[in-house]
Design a protein around this motif. Sequence first.
Motif, PDB file in Angstrom:
ATOM      1  N   LEU A  30      46.784  49.266  30.383  1.00 34.01           N
ATOM      2  CA  LEU A  30      46.107  49.026  31.641  1.00 34.01           C
ATOM      3  C   LEU A  30      44.758  48.374  31.337  1.00 34.01           C
ATOM      4  CD1 LEU A  30      46.837  52.402  33.461  1.00 34.01           C
ATOM      5  CD2 LEU A  30      47.934  50.199  33.871  1.00 34.01           C
ATOM      6  N   LYS A  31      44.405  47.348  32.080  1.00 35.96           N
ATOM      7  CA  LYS A  31      43.152  46.647  31.814  1.00 35.96           C
ATOM      8  C   LYS A  31      41.948  47.546  32.056  1.00 35.96           C
ATOM      9  CE  LYS A  31      45.162  42.146  32.875  1.00 35.96           C
ATOM     10  NZ  LYS A  31      45.170  40.981  33.798  1.00 35.96           N
ATOM     11  N   SER A  32      42.032  48.408  33.070  1.00 36.74           N
ATOM     12  CA  SER A  32      40.985  49.381  33.361  1.00 36.74           C
ATOM     13  C   SER A  32      41.634  50.751  33.440  1.00 36.74           C
ATOM     14  CB  SER A  32      40.277  49.062  34.683  1.00 36.74           C
ATOM     15  OG  SER A  32      39.628  47.809  34.625  1.00 36.74           O
ATOM     16  N   PRO A  33      41.128  51.756  32.720  1.00 36.53           N
ATOM     17  CA  PRO A  33      41.736  53.083  32.747  1.00 36.53           C
ATOM     18  C   PRO A  33      41.882  53.615  34.170  1.00 36.53           C
ATOM     19  CG  PRO A  33      40.108  52.961  30.998  1.00 36.53           C
ATOM     20  CD  PRO A  33      39.981  51.697  31.786  1.00 36.53           C
ATOM     21  N   GLY A  34      43.069  54.137  34.473  1.00 39.84           N
ATOM     22  CA  GLY A  34      43.322  54.742  35.769  1.00 39.84           C
ATOM     23  C   GLY A  34      43.557  53.769  36.898  1.00 39.84           C
ATOM     24  N   GLU A  35      43.611  52.463  36.611  1.00 38.23           N
ATOM     25  CA  GLU A  35      43.800  51.458  37.647  1.00 38.23           C
ATOM     26  C   GLU A  35      44.996  50.581  37.312  1.00 38.23           C
ATOM     27  OE1 GLU A  35      40.272  49.216  38.355  1.00 38.23           O
ATOM     28  OE2 GLU A  35      38.977  50.982  38.487  1.00 38.23           O
ATOM     29  N   TRP A  36      45.850  50.357  38.301  1.00 34.43           N
ATOM     30  CA  TRP A  36      47.069  49.590  38.090  1.00 34.43           C
ATOM     31  C   TRP A  36      46.765  48.107  37.843  1.00 34.43           C
ATOM     32  CZ3 TRP A  36      51.982  49.854  36.944  1.00 34.43           C
ATOM     33  CH2 TRP A  36      52.805  48.746  37.188  1.00 34.43           C
ATOM     34  N   ASN A  37      47.525  47.532  36.940  1.00 36.05           N
ATOM     35  CA  ASN A  37      47.640  46.080  36.861  1.00 36.05           C
ATOM     36  C   ASN A  37      49.084  45.751  36.510  1.00 36.05           C
ATOM     37  OD1 ASN A  37      46.328  46.920  33.952  1.00 36.05           O
ATOM     38  ND2 ASN A  37      47.884  45.331  33.696  1.00 36.05           N
ATOM     39  N   ALA A  38      49.530  44.560  36.862  1.00 33.12           N
ATOM     40  CA  ALA A  38      50.897  44.160  36.543  1.00 33.12           C
ATOM     41  C   ALA A  38      51.086  44.217  35.028  1.00 33.12           C
ATOM     42  CB  ALA A  38      51.173  42.753  37.067  1.00 33.12           C
ATOM     43  N   LEU A  39      52.066  44.992  34.585  1.00 25.42           N
ATOM     44  CA  LEU A  39      52.251  45.255  33.166  1.00 25.42           C
ATOM     45  C   LEU A  39      53.181  44.223  32.539  1.00 25.42           C
ATOM     46  CD1 LEU A  39      52.694  49.133  33.298  1.00 25.42           C
ATOM     47  CD2 LEU A  39      50.619  47.850  32.809  1.00 25.42           C
ATOM     48  N   THR A  40      52.778  43.690  31.403  1.00 24.80           N
ATOM     49  CA  THR A  40      53.634  42.823  30.594  1.00 24.80           C
ATOM     50  C   THR A  40      53.938  43.556  29.289  1.00 24.80           C
ATOM     51  OG1 THR A  40      52.646  40.827  31.548  1.00 24.80           O
ATOM     52  CG2 THR A  40      53.835  40.598  29.478  1.00 24.80           C
ATOM     53  N   PHE A  41      55.162  43.976  29.127  1.00 19.26           N
ATOM     54  CA  PHE A  41      55.539  44.773  27.966  1.00 19.26           C
ATOM     55  C   PHE A  41      55.903  43.831  26.809  1.00 19.26           C
ATOM     56  CE2 PHE A  41      56.409  47.679  31.482  1.00 19.26           C
ATOM     57  CZ  PHE A  41      55.754  48.833  31.039  1.00 19.26           C
ATOM     58  N   LEU A  86      48.765  55.453  45.715  1.00 21.74           N
ATOM     59  CA  LEU A  86      48.115  56.738  45.917  1.00 21.74           C
ATOM     60  C   LEU A  86      46.758  56.736  45.222  1.00 21.74           C
ATOM     61  CD1 LEU A  86      51.099  59.141  45.103  1.00 21.74           C
ATOM     62  CD2 LEU A  86      50.240  58.565  47.375  1.00 21.74           C
ATOM     63  N   SER A  87      45.866  57.608  45.683  1.00 21.32           N
ATOM     64  CA  SER A  87      44.631  57.813  44.941  1.00 21.32           C
ATOM     65  C   SER A  87      44.979  58.312  43.548  1.00 21.32           C
ATOM     66  CB  SER A  87      43.757  58.843  45.649  1.00 21.32           C
ATOM     67  OG  SER A  87      42.747  59.326  44.779  1.00 21.32           O
ATOM     68  N   PRO A  88      44.301  57.822  42.504  1.00 20.35           N
ATOM     69  CA  PRO A  88      44.604  58.305  41.155  1.00 20.35           C
ATOM     70  C   PRO A  88      44.281  59.780  40.951  1.00 20.35           C
ATOM     71  CG  PRO A  88      42.648  56.909  41.131  1.00 20.35           C
ATOM     72  CD  PRO A  88      43.259  56.784  42.501  1.00 20.35           C
ATOM     73  N   GLU A  89      43.601  60.402  41.926  1.00 28.47           N
ATOM     74  CA  GLU A  89      43.315  61.831  41.861  1.00 28.47           C
ATOM     75  C   GLU A  89      44.380  62.661  42.574  1.00 28.47           C
ATOM     76  OE1 GLU A  89      39.486  62.088  43.638  1.00 28.47           O
ATOM     77  OE2 GLU A  89      38.472  61.011  42.007  1.00 28.47           O
ATOM     78  N   ASP A  90      45.305  61.982  43.273  1.00 26.32           N
ATOM     79  CA  ASP A  90      46.359  62.672  44.019  1.00 26.32           C
ATOM     80  C   ASP A  90      47.285  63.398  43.052  1.00 26.32           C
ATOM     81  OD1 ASP A  90      48.892  63.106  45.502  1.00 26.32           O
ATOM     82  OD2 ASP A  90      47.957  61.860  47.044  1.00 26.32           O
ATOM     83  N   ASP A  91      47.731  64.602  43.411  1.00 23.98           N
ATOM     84  CA  ASP A  91      48.637  65.354  42.541  1.00 23.98           C
ATOM     85  C   ASP A  91      49.938  64.601  42.275  1.00 23.98           C
ATOM     86  OD1 ASP A  91      46.936  67.464  42.152  1.00 23.98           O
ATOM     87  OD2 ASP A  91      47.818  68.742  43.697  1.00 23.98           O
ATOM     88  N   ALA A  92      50.333  63.730  43.198  1.00 23.77           N
ATOM     89  CA  ALA A  92      51.584  62.996  43.044  1.00 23.77           C
ATOM     90  C   ALA A  92      51.415  61.670  42.322  1.00 23.77           C
ATOM     91  CB  ALA A  92      52.230  62.756  44.412  1.00 23.77           C
ATOM     92  N   ALA A  93      50.189  61.296  41.970  1.00 23.88           N
ATOM     93  CA  ALA A  93      49.957  60.016  41.305  1.00 23.88           C
ATOM     94  C   ALA A  93      50.526  60.026  39.892  1.00 23.88           C
ATOM     95  CB  ALA A  93      48.460  59.706  41.258  1.00 23.88           C
ATOM     96  N   ILE A  94      51.063  58.892  39.459  1.00 19.19           N
ATOM     97  CA  ILE A  94      51.494  58.712  38.067  1.00 19.19           C
ATOM     98  C   ILE A  94      50.410  57.975  37.286  1.00 19.19           C
ATOM     99  CG2 ILE A  94      53.254  57.764  36.534  1.00 19.19           C
ATOM    100  CD1 ILE A  94      55.259  58.005  38.807  1.00 19.19           C
ATOM    101  N   ILE A  95      49.846  56.922  37.876  1.00 20.65           N
ATOM    102  CA  ILE A  95      48.667  56.275  37.304  1.00 20.65           C
ATOM    103  C   ILE A  95      47.474  57.117  37.746  1.00 20.65           C
ATOM    104  CG2 ILE A  95      47.293  54.174  37.180  1.00 20.65           C
ATOM    105  CD1 ILE A  95      50.090  53.943  35.959  1.00 20.65           C
ATOM    106  N   ARG A  96      46.829  57.814  36.781  1.00 26.36           N
ATOM    107  CA  ARG A  96      45.994  58.949  37.129  1.00 26.36           C
ATOM    108  C   ARG A  96      44.546  58.820  36.665  1.00 26.36           C
ATOM    109  NH1 ARG A  96      48.811  63.059  38.968  1.00 26.36           N
ATOM    110  NH2 ARG A  96      47.051  64.463  38.633  1.00 26.36           N
ATOM    111  N   ASP A  97      43.669  59.517  37.429  1.00 32.01           N
ATOM    112  CA  ASP A  97      42.302  59.810  37.009  1.00 32.01           C
ATOM    113  C   ASP A  97      42.141  61.320  37.148  1.00 32.01           C
ATOM    114  OD1 ASP A  97      39.598  60.304  36.763  1.00 32.01           O
ATOM    115  OD2 ASP A  97      38.974  58.555  37.939  1.00 32.01           O
ATOM    116  N   ASN A  98      42.198  62.014  36.017  1.00 30.97           N
ATOM    117  CA  ASN A  98      42.236  63.473  36.035  1.00 30.97           C
ATOM    118  C   ASN A  98      40.859  64.131  36.019  1.00 30.97           C
ATOM    119  OD1 ASN A  98      45.185  63.767  35.880  1.00 30.97           O
ATOM    120  ND2 ASN A  98      44.954  62.847  33.862  1.00 30.97           N
ATOM    121  N   ARG A  99      39.801  63.330  36.109  1.00 31.44           N
ATOM    122  CA  ARG A  99      38.461  63.914  36.056  1.00 31.44           C
ATOM    123  C   ARG A  99      38.199  64.841  37.240  1.00 31.44           C
ATOM    124  NH1 ARG A  99      35.296  58.358  35.004  1.00 31.44           N
ATOM    125  NH2 ARG A  99      36.762  57.785  36.682  1.00 31.44           N
ATOM    126  N   ALA A 100      38.790  64.552  38.388  1.00 29.96           N
ATOM    127  CA  ALA A 100      38.608  65.428  39.544  1.00 29.96           C
ATOM    128  C   ALA A 100      39.251  66.790  39.337  1.00 29.96           C
ATOM    129  CB  ALA A 100      39.197  64.769  40.798  1.00 29.96           C
TER     130      ALA A 100
END
Length: 246
Positions: free
Chosen positions: A228-239, A187-201
């Motif tokens: 996350l390597k870049s804020p608001g953008e998905w990358n494969a997570l290694t915990f 989903l777009s990170p601005e979408d209301d349903a997004a979990i990985i988010r960009d809330n600036r919008a």
Amino acid sequence: MCTVIVAVPESAEGVVRMLAVRDEDPQRPWQPLGAWWPEAYPGVVGVRDVRAGGAWLGADPVRGRLAVMLNRPDTLNAAPGELESRGGLVLESVSGRPPRDPRTAGFNLVDVAGATVTVTTWDGDSVGIEELVPGVHMIEHHDVDDPGSARISQWLPEFREAAPASGGLHDEWWRDWAAILERSSHLSPEDDAAIIRDNRAHGYPTLSLLACVASVSAEAADVRFAPLKSPGEWNALTFVPPVQPE
């Protein structure tokens, strides 16, 4: 705008599983999961807010305690500097002192003690405490499992379908939930349903920065961290687990 998904076990001998995603202003300095409070809170690890000194998420790996903070709308009309930081409540809660008379902005505070999970809410008028029943729950900036949340209504059924099987404290149980998190990032990170988010919008300077997974039992807590390597953008997570306190 943070998001928490938590699986509460049926038994007091069971293990709580949690996935927490943190949204914050990337310009606000923070430190990754570690033992940042050796004198004031010995044995506690957490994700530290450098500016205020508290934690977004904190845990006591030996005592089986964990707490994580989410913002909540409130009725307060306080000037900047009049309110205390919410991050101190996380550290106090991990130490067994949940908030009674908060002097902070509104919040949802998720507190895990062994197999028991409670959510303390503060809206500026009253404090509420809810103990979560067994099962999978999702919390963001309103009520637990809020049906009015696009994020919760879209993704909670999938997290419930992929509920972690019972197992040991150090199992790598989170793979199915991380796969849902990855699908949500389509989903777009601005979408209301997004979990990985960009809330600036939406008028907030916050973006998703990191995720933590945790397993908590009456005997211990295993907490792991992935940025996350870049804020608001998905990358494969290694915990990876934190450096343990001395």
